[in-house]
Design a protein around this motif. Structure first.
Motif, PDB file in Angstrom:
ATOM      1  N   GLU A   1      20.322 -34.190  -0.505  1.00 43.28           N
ATOM      2  CA  GLU A   1      19.958 -35.468  -1.111  1.00 43.28           C
ATOM      3  C   GLU A   1      20.599 -36.597  -0.313  1.00 43.28           C
ATOM      4  O   GLU A   1      21.707 -36.445   0.198  1.00 43.28           O
ATOM      5  CB  GLU A   1      20.493 -35.546  -2.555  1.00 43.28           C
ATOM      6  N   ALA A   2      19.925 -37.713  -0.191  1.00 43.00           N
ATOM      7  CA  ALA A   2      20.521 -38.892   0.439  1.00 43.00           C
ATOM      8  C   ALA A   2      20.463 -40.048  -0.557  1.00 43.00           C
ATOM      9  O   ALA A   2      19.573 -40.102  -1.403  1.00 43.00           O
ATOM     10  CB  ALA A   2      19.767 -39.263   1.712  1.00 43.00           C
ATOM     11  N   LYS A   3      21.432 -40.927  -0.448  1.00 43.71           N
ATOM     12  CA  LYS A   3      21.476 -42.105  -1.326  1.00 43.71           C
ATOM     13  C   LYS A   3      21.155 -43.327  -0.476  1.00 43.71           C
ATOM     14  O   LYS A   3      21.745 -43.547   0.582  1.00 43.71           O
ATOM     15  CB  LYS A   3      22.880 -42.224  -1.925  1.00 43.71           C
ATOM     16  N   MET A   4      20.207 -44.136  -0.902  1.00 43.89           N
ATOM     17  CA  MET A   4      19.832 -45.332  -0.144  1.00 43.89           C
ATOM     18  C   MET A   4      19.998 -46.548  -1.041  1.00 43.89           C
ATOM     19  O   MET A   4      19.602 -46.532  -2.210  1.00 43.89           O
ATOM     20  CB  MET A   4      18.386 -45.223   0.330  1.00 43.89           C
ATOM     21  N   THR A   5      20.607 -47.593  -0.499  1.00 45.40           N
ATOM     22  CA  THR A   5      20.847 -48.804  -1.284  1.00 45.40           C
ATOM     23  C   THR A   5      20.276 -50.026  -0.568  1.00 45.40           C
ATOM     24  O   THR A   5      20.536 -50.242   0.617  1.00 45.40           O
ATOM     25  CB  THR A   5      22.361 -49.016  -1.526  1.00 45.40           C
ATOM     26  N   LEU A   6      19.485 -50.787  -1.313  1.00 48.38           N
ATOM     27  CA  LEU A   6      18.987 -52.082  -0.823  1.00 48.38           C
ATOM     28  C   LEU A   6      19.924 -53.131  -1.392  1.00 48.38           C
ATOM     29  O   LEU A   6      20.022 -53.298  -2.617  1.00 48.38           O
ATOM     30  CB  LEU A   6      17.564 -52.323  -1.340  1.00 48.38           C
TER      31      LEU A   6
ATOM     32  N   MET B   1      19.621 -52.349  -5.404  1.00 45.04           N
ATOM     33  CA  MET B   1      18.743 -51.282  -5.892  1.00 45.04           C
ATOM     34  C   MET B   1      19.112 -50.011  -5.134  1.00 45.04           C
ATOM     35  O   MET B   1      19.112 -50.000  -3.899  1.00 45.04           O
ATOM     36  CB  MET B   1      17.289 -51.667  -5.612  1.00 45.04           C
ATOM     37  N   THR B   2      19.439 -48.929  -5.878  1.00 41.42           N
ATOM     38  CA  THR B   2      19.845 -47.665  -5.254  1.00 41.42           C
ATOM     39  C   THR B   2      18.894 -46.549  -5.690  1.00 41.42           C
ATOM     40  O   THR B   2      18.461 -46.521  -6.834  1.00 41.42           O
ATOM     41  CB  THR B   2      21.283 -47.297  -5.683  1.00 41.42           C
ATOM     42  N   PHE B   3      18.546 -45.695  -4.729  1.00 48.68           N
ATOM     43  CA  PHE B   3      17.730 -44.530  -5.102  1.00 48.68           C
ATOM     44  C   PHE B   3      18.135 -43.339  -4.240  1.00 48.68           C
ATOM     45  O   PHE B   3      18.814 -43.480  -3.223  1.00 48.68           O
ATOM     46  CB  PHE B   3      16.228 -44.839  -4.962  1.00 48.68           C
ATOM     47  N   SER B   4      17.733 -42.167  -4.677  1.00 53.35           N
ATOM     48  CA  SER B   4      18.006 -40.962  -3.866  1.00 53.35           C
ATOM     49  C   SER B   4      16.690 -40.334  -3.443  1.00 53.35           C
ATOM     50  O   SER B   4      15.667 -40.500  -4.107  1.00 53.35           O
ATOM     51  CB  SER B   4      18.841 -39.949  -4.660  1.00 53.35           C
ATOM     52  N   CYS B   5      16.735 -39.646  -2.298  1.00 57.05           N
ATOM     53  CA  CYS B   5      15.553 -38.920  -1.814  1.00 57.05           C
ATOM     54  C   CYS B   5      16.040 -37.791  -0.905  1.00 57.05           C
ATOM     55  O   CYS B   5      17.196 -37.784  -0.498  1.00 57.05           O
ATOM     56  CB  CYS B   5      14.604 -39.870  -1.060  1.00 57.05           C
TER      57      CYS B   5
END
Lengths: 412, 412
Positions: free
Chosen positions: B265-270, B309-313
């Motif tokens: 899993e990776a965490k991405m934050t805008l 805004m943070t999401f995982s993918c």
């Protein structure tokens, strides 16, 4: 557009490279304007692997399951060939036997093709498809189960499609470049034939068996399908290989077309048989019931109501023949003084449709063998064939001498 | 007689010996009085070989030909299994997908089963056949072409047959002996579950994916098919393996059933996104269009009209996500100050239908992680699951601590 059938055997599709090479040959015919039906065998070795698994699982296997397993190799090749053609931008798709459908009898592992409806594939040709790749060797029974046609059955599939689609020709690509006047390993002067008549091809089974399944030749003869045998490993011209065709289409005038031989023949003689009406039936009935393939038969002149009866059969059926005859004696059906089996013999045959119209072939054959000091043990003749049984040690010499005597190294 | 479905995966039918072992298991159920439908995969390795040939032949292959080629492996196993059962004197025959027929959509290589008529096989059971062996993974499209259901599709075939034949149970024989409370390689105290609810099985995908294809679990849930996962390599009792079933049938009272994890899993934050109505759609629309599987999403409290805004993918979709977001910026759809990707994270989840009725699970999970000094980066919850994103280096520690905290080593 005219339809051409092209069949590729196992060695011609043994791996992806060879499938590509075969597909290129198909591309050449498509470029000439043919709609092509390609019949494929399994990649070489695959069918044997599957047959081995079935035999190991179940020695007395259910032939319906055997067929379901063993037919899978052809399906793989058909799909891969269709994909290869698509990569060459030739519109193509694969068909399995049940999809056409290739309707056969229910005689699993030895089924006969009964009907091949052409509508489905012809409709696709009309829509722009150029190649239908069909898995050979298989069909579907009236009960909806998968059948196979017996070993080498893909040749028969190919000829049946050529007949059903009124194909201009049926090209059988294999690992030899045609049919020869005799086995080149025995007679170095053996020459590749440009054409051979269906009847000759059938009589030359001992040469031809390695090239074409006998049933496919019979089928081609019945529907007058032009059958060409050629190598998938050589660059091809339009007249490459050997054309198997009706005798009207053959211009060559050699009286003898080829010399065939068979090593595994045995000669069996029943000495001093009581000669009475029905004696032949009393001897050969039990042999037939026992599955002995009797080939040549001669009966000596009768003396004092007794005669000698000689016949030939394959060497590996000698024990079965002896048992059948002894059982017949025990049952009181026949009686004889002695039974002598000679397994050190070979059969040599001269074959040619020219024999029908020209006499003297038998005389020349016997003289040639006599000049070489070869004793003839049994003679049998048909309209287009003369066969002799001789000591096996003279077989190669006889083939070479006859090939020379009938000048087979030169086209007629 | 009641019907039982038994499915054997590729490792369970890898060679003739293993097919015999599987057939013996089938024989045990036949002796109990079941009519059995056996679903078989290809011998392990065979499908990969076929897929490799297709890919080498045609990188952008025609999925219809892919299906025709790749489905052949199951046909071989089905025939061999039927022969093996016959050798054990159990009346059996094989069916290929088109023979049943297993009717599917035309979505080649990812087809969905639409209908399985039961008359044909039921009629054979009525005539005394005891085992129908069906090639898994395959079906036939409305156009009469062979389809496949996607990798692992034989599980789905098995469940679909169990539903169509109102089978008492669907037993999935595989190379593990059931579903565990967590991965035994990470937590040595992991315990095999006797029962697990369909919903839990779906949420435990990261554990379950290796055991059961997700679609088969969805299908079993819809038709309430009792699904049992068990090992084909161990002697089996009647309660072996893990039963996947409706939650009403589960007596155990553990609040948490299992701990799942995912490494990739990776965490991405805008950072500093302009917060306006529709901003979430503007961000996640392009990500969805680009095929990015966004899992968890959190939005920070807005300050001065801007928010993070943070999401995982999945880790391997990070580059695709970055490109999609930069394109959206270029198109004027969104704007943000910075995009930060953290690929050194892992997801750990506690799953259990008991969470629906019992509060405090989240609090206990957060306290347990806090006691171990593990910082939680993102939290997401569903009715029966709580997931957290943490630094990857703490993943194993977190799984072990949660397994202990929820006392999963003991049955509830």
């Amino acid at each position: 557009m005219p339809v051409l059938v092209m069949k590729f055997g196992g060695t011609s599709v043994a791996n992806l490279d060879r499938i590509r090479r075969a597909a290129k040959r198909v591309g050449v015919e498509v470029a000439k304007g043919y709609d092509v039906i390609v019949i494929v065998s399994a990649m070489s070795g695959k069918t044997n692997e599957l047959v081995g698994w079935v035999g190991e699982t179940s020695p007395l296997y259910d032939a319906r399951e055997y067929d379901a397993v063993v037919s899978s190799g052809e399906n793989v090749t058909a799909g891969l060939m269709a994909l290869t053609l698509q990569e060459m931008e030739i519109p193509a798709r694969s068909w399995q036997g049940w999809q056409v459908p290739v309707r056969t009898t229910s005689a699993h592992s030895a089924a006969r093709i009964e009907e091949i409806p052409s509508e489905n594939i012809m409709a696709k040709f009309a829509q722009g498809m150029r190649v239908a790749v069909v898995a050979g060797f298989q069909g579907v029974s009236p009960e909806g189960r998968i059948t196979t046609l017996g070993r080498g059955g893909s040749d028969t599939t190919a000829v049946a499609f050529a007949a059903a689609f009124h194909a201009e020709r049926c090209d059988i690509y294999t690992d030899v470049d045609g049919v020869y006047t005799t086995d080149p390993r025995i007679a170095s002067k053996a020459r590749k034939l440009d054409r051979i008549a269906f009847e000759e091809m059938l009589e030359l089974a001992s040469l031809g068996a390695k090239v074409l399944q006998t049933r496919s030749v019979e089928l081609a003869m019945r529907y007058n399908v032009k059958l060409r045998v050629l190598s998938s490993f050589e660059e091809q011209s339009d007249d490459a290989g050997t054309l198997v065709c009706a005798e009207e289409e053959i211009m060559e005038s050699n009286v003898v077309t080829g010399i065939a031989y068979s090593r595994d023949e045995a000669k069996m003689t029943l000495l001093s048989v009581a000669d009475r009406p029905g004696i032949a039936a009393a001897i050969f009935g039990p042999l037939s019931d026992a599955g002995v393939n009797v080939d040549m038969i001669i009966q000596n002149i009768s003396e004092d109501g007794r005669t000698d009866m000689t016949f030939s059969c394959p060497t590996d059926q000698v024990m079965r023949a002896e048992k059948a005859l002894k059982d017949a004696v025990a049952a009181g059906q026949i009686e004889y003084q002695d039974l002598v089996a000679d397994t050190d013999v070979a059969k040599v045959s001269a074959v040619g449709i020219g024999m029908r119209s020209q006499s003297g072939v038998a005389a020349q054959m016997f003289k040639t063998l006599s000049d070489e000091g070869i004793n003839i043990k049994v003679i049998a003749t048909s309209e287009i064939k003369i066969s002799v049984l001789i000591d096996r040690k003279y077989m190669e010499l006889a083939v070479q001498a006859l090939h020379d005597a009938f000048k087979l190294e030169k086209a007629g």
